[in-house]
Design an enzyme around this catalytic site. Structure first.
Site, PDB file in Angstrom:
ATOM      1  N   CYS A  75       0.864  -1.178   0.000  1.00  0.00           N
ATOM      2  CA  CYS A  75       0.000   0.000   0.000  1.00  0.00           C
ATOM      3  C   CYS A  75       0.902   1.230   0.000  1.00  0.00           C
ATOM      4  O   CYS A  75       1.737   1.379   0.908  1.00  0.00           O
ATOM      5  CB  CYS A  75      -0.856  -0.043   1.266  1.00  0.00           C
ATOM      6  SG  CYS A  75      -1.846   1.429   1.531  1.00  0.00           S
ATOM      7  N   CYS A 188      -1.098   3.732  -6.605  1.00  0.00           N
ATOM      8  CA  CYS A 188      -1.915   3.116  -5.554  1.00  0.00           C
ATOM      9  C   CYS A 188      -2.099   1.675  -5.990  1.00  0.00           C
ATOM     10  O   CYS A 188      -2.392   1.415  -7.178  1.00  0.00           O
ATOM     11  CB  CYS A 188      -3.260   3.828  -5.444  1.00  0.00           C
ATOM     12  SG  CYS A 188      -4.486   2.950  -4.446  1.00  0.00           S
ATOM     13  N   THR A 189      -1.947   0.739  -5.072  1.00  0.00           N
ATOM     14  CA  THR A 189      -1.948  -0.670  -5.475  1.00  0.00           C
ATOM     15  C   THR A 189      -3.336  -1.148  -5.936  1.00  0.00           C
ATOM     16  O   THR A 189      -3.446  -2.213  -6.539  1.00  0.00           O
ATOM     17  CB  THR A 189      -1.429  -1.566  -4.329  1.00  0.00           C
ATOM     18  OG1 THR A 189      -2.194  -1.286  -3.144  1.00  0.00           O
ATOM     19  CG2 THR A 189       0.034  -1.313  -4.078  1.00  0.00           C
TER      20      THR A 189
END
Ligand code: DGL
Length: 278
Positions: A75, A188-189
């Protein structure tokens, strides 16, 4: 050769970290994995750093109690907010974070204009801004920062291609394309899961090739190197297990494993209390 069969703990505010976990499974197929989705507290991206750091510490403690030999903070927001604190708490454990791929983007751009899509928390973080200033200091690359408020929520709902998700994407991606970006960082993952919808938008709007940068593969490689260096790899070549934990619905996380990664994984619902970061 030393062998360590203990699991690797991977966490995110929700399902986004699964975009990193898929690279870890591909590169380290014999490692047992524990995946923690703090979905009851998602999104992290609009919360103060101390709140995200306290959640991250509690999640890491949970994973360490279950025997994790290494932690992957899958994250960007939690990496900015908590990686220093986590490393201070677990000084002997490999702790791998995720950062928006500004370096690979600077190498990929042809016109020097790079759009960075991430959460508001990531883009406001001191760690991120330092990295941006460092890479932008030679004046060759301009980074256009775009907080994508609401996009994580759409992905948590499993809406990877709905009209609502496309509308959210258009609001954020179109201005970056209109300002000339030829490279977009998926910072952003969660965002790799809407890659196809972003590509459609680019095809409809940009009239030029645009590179998308995702660092999941590099993160898994870095983890593999750290395990090698520490003699921490599992030498047992049997099938490795994956277990999921969530602070929201187990059914929802199991469904996400199945729809996003095509695997069936046992998932437990857990509650954990945030830990003060001091
Ligand atoms: N997937 C996360 C990231 O990489 C966090 C998203 C959120 O919870 O806001 O930043």
């Amino acid at each position: 050769m030393p062998s360590n069969p203990s699991p690797i703990g991977v966490f995110d505010s929700g399902v986004g970290g699964l975009s990193v976990l898929r690279h870890i499974r591909a590169q380290l197929p014999h490692e047992h994995l524990l995946y923690f989705a703090d979905s009851g507290f998602a999104p992290y991206g609009d919360k103060p750093e101390q709140v995200v750091a306290a959640r991250s510490l509690a999640v890491a403690a949970f994973l360490v109690e279950r025997g994790a030999k290494a932690i992957v903070v899958a994250c960007n927001t939690a990496t900015v907010a908590a990686i220093k604190t986590l490393r201070a708490h677990y000084p002997h454990m490999p702790i791998v974070g995720v950062e928006p791929g500004l370096k690979p983007a600077a190498a990929a751009t042809r016109n020097g204009t790079v759009g960075v899509m991430a959460t508001a928390g990531t883009l406001a973080g001191e760690k991120f801004l330092k990295l941006r200033d460092q890479i932008a200091s030679d004046g060759k690359v301009a980074f256009l920062l775009q907080a994508c408020v609401g996009l994580v929520e759409q992905i948590e709902l499993g809406e990877l291609d709905s009209a609502a998700t496309r509308a959210v994407l258009a609001r954020y991606v179109a201005p970056l394309l209109d300002q000339g970006a030829d490279t977009l960082v998926l910072g952003c993952t969660h965002y790799p899961f809407v890659r196809a919808a972003i590509e459609d938008l680019i095809a409809a709007r940009a009239g030029r090739a645009v590179s998308l940068i995702d660092t999941g593969d590099a993160v898994a490689r870095h983890l593999a190197n750290l395990l090698d260096a520490g003699g921490l790899k599992n030498a047992d070549e049997g099938a490795a297990s994956v277990a999921g934990y969530t602070t929201a619905s187990a059914t929802a996380l199991a469904a996400a494993f199945s729809s996003l990664l095509g695997v069936s994984v046992p998932v437990s619902e857990v509650q954990i209390a945030a830990k003060a970061a001091s």
